[in-house]
Design a protein around this motif. Structure first.
Motif, PDB file in Angstrom:
ATOM      1  N   LYS A  79      30.160  60.204 -37.710  1.00 37.09           N
ATOM      2  CA  LYS A  79      31.040  59.054 -37.524  1.00 37.09           C
ATOM      3  C   LYS A  79      30.879  58.529 -36.107  1.00 37.09           C
ATOM      4  O   LYS A  79      31.108  59.237 -35.146  1.00 37.09           O
ATOM      5  CB  LYS A  79      32.490  59.461 -37.768  1.00 37.09           C
ATOM      6  N   SER A  81      32.439  55.723 -33.807  1.00 30.21           N
ATOM      7  CA  SER A  81      33.512  54.741 -33.710  1.00 30.21           C
ATOM      8  C   SER A  81      33.551  54.195 -32.287  1.00 30.21           C
ATOM      9  O   SER A  81      33.197  54.877 -31.338  1.00 30.21           O
ATOM     10  CB  SER A  81      34.852  55.364 -34.074  1.00 30.21           C
ATOM     11  N   SER A  82      33.985  52.982 -32.177  1.00 31.57           N
ATOM     12  CA  SER A  82      34.079  52.346 -30.873  1.00 31.57           C
ATOM     13  C   SER A  82      35.530  51.983 -30.599  1.00 31.57           C
ATOM     14  O   SER A  82      36.416  52.145 -31.441  1.00 31.57           O
ATOM     15  CB  SER A  82      33.184  51.108 -30.829  1.00 31.57           C
ATOM     16  N   GLU A  84      36.754  49.081 -30.331  1.00 38.03           N
ATOM     17  CA  GLU A  84      37.176  47.946 -31.148  1.00 38.03           C
ATOM     18  C   GLU A  84      37.578  48.379 -32.561  1.00 38.03           C
ATOM     19  O   GLU A  84      38.266  47.631 -33.262  1.00 38.03           O
ATOM     20  CB  GLU A  84      36.068  46.892 -31.226  1.00 38.03           C
ATOM     21  N   ASP A  85      37.146  49.543 -33.016  1.00 35.36           N
ATOM     22  CA  ASP A  85      37.506  50.015 -34.353  1.00 35.36           C
ATOM     23  C   ASP A  85      38.950  50.509 -34.429  1.00 35.36           C
ATOM     24  O   ASP A  85      39.510  50.623 -35.518  1.00 35.36           O
ATOM     25  CB  ASP A  85      36.567  51.141 -34.789  1.00 35.36           C
ATOM     26  N   LEU A  86      39.554  50.808 -33.290  1.00 35.68           N
ATOM     27  CA  LEU A  86      40.926  51.306 -33.275  1.00 35.68           C
ATOM     28  C   LEU A  86      41.902  50.157 -33.488  1.00 35.68           C
ATOM     29  O   LEU A  86      41.611  48.999 -33.172  1.00 35.68           O
ATOM     30  CB  LEU A  86      41.218  51.982 -31.934  1.00 35.68           C
ATOM     31  N   GLN A  91      44.737  51.146 -29.037  1.00 36.47           N
ATOM     32  CA  GLN A  91      44.036  50.553 -27.899  1.00 36.47           C
ATOM     33  C   GLN A  91      44.963  50.422 -26.692  1.00 36.47           C
ATOM     34  O   GLN A  91      44.552  50.693 -25.560  1.00 36.47           O
ATOM     35  CB  GLN A  91      43.485  49.172 -28.270  1.00 36.47           C
TER      36      GLN A  91
END
Length: 136
Positions: A79, A81-82, A84-86, A91
């Motif tokens: 996986k 994730s960045s 921006e995915d949160l 954030q």
């Protein structure tokens, strides 16, 4: 000693991740029931009967040699994730934590030395010896 353990464990975990994600093939060549060659990552060598088998297969339509390929697949569902995915609340929490952690440390005031660029005066005579004043 502790640093050595940390480095050892981190290397072990890095190798574990590397080997769990690598996939490879094992190819086996059988001539009849006899194992002729095993190969990893490349194609297995064929036996000397291969040319004879092609001619024999036209007549009998039953090959005597066979290749068995075993594919061992690594994990490909890692996986990534960045930020921006949160979602927005997470954030905000991460941004506020980073901001407070960075501002937790105060900068020391700049130390000014007023006599930094001045050299001491040249001594003509040793005043302590001249006045005979000594520390005991």
């Amino acid at each position: 000693m502790i640093k050595l353990l940390y480095k050892g464990f981190s290397m072990l975990l890095a190798l574990l991740v590397l080997f769990s994600t690598v996939s490879f093939t094992i190819e086996k060549h059988f001539c009849g029931d006899v194992l002729v060659d095993i190969s990893i990552f490349t194609e297995a060598d064929k036996c000397a009967m291969e040319a004879y088998e092609i001619a024999l297969e036209k007549v009998t339509k039953k090959p005597c040699c066979k290749d068995v390929v075993d594919v061992i697949e690594g994990q490909n569902k890692l996986k990534f994730s960045s930020f921006e995915d949160l979602d927005f609340e997470k954030q905000q929490i991460i941004a506020s934590y980073a901001y407070t952690y960075i501002n937790l440390f105060e900068e020391l005031p700049k130390l000014t030395i007023p006599h930094k660029n001045y050299s001491p005066p040249n001594l003509v005579t040793d005043i302590q010896v001249l006045d005979q004043v000594f520390l005991i």
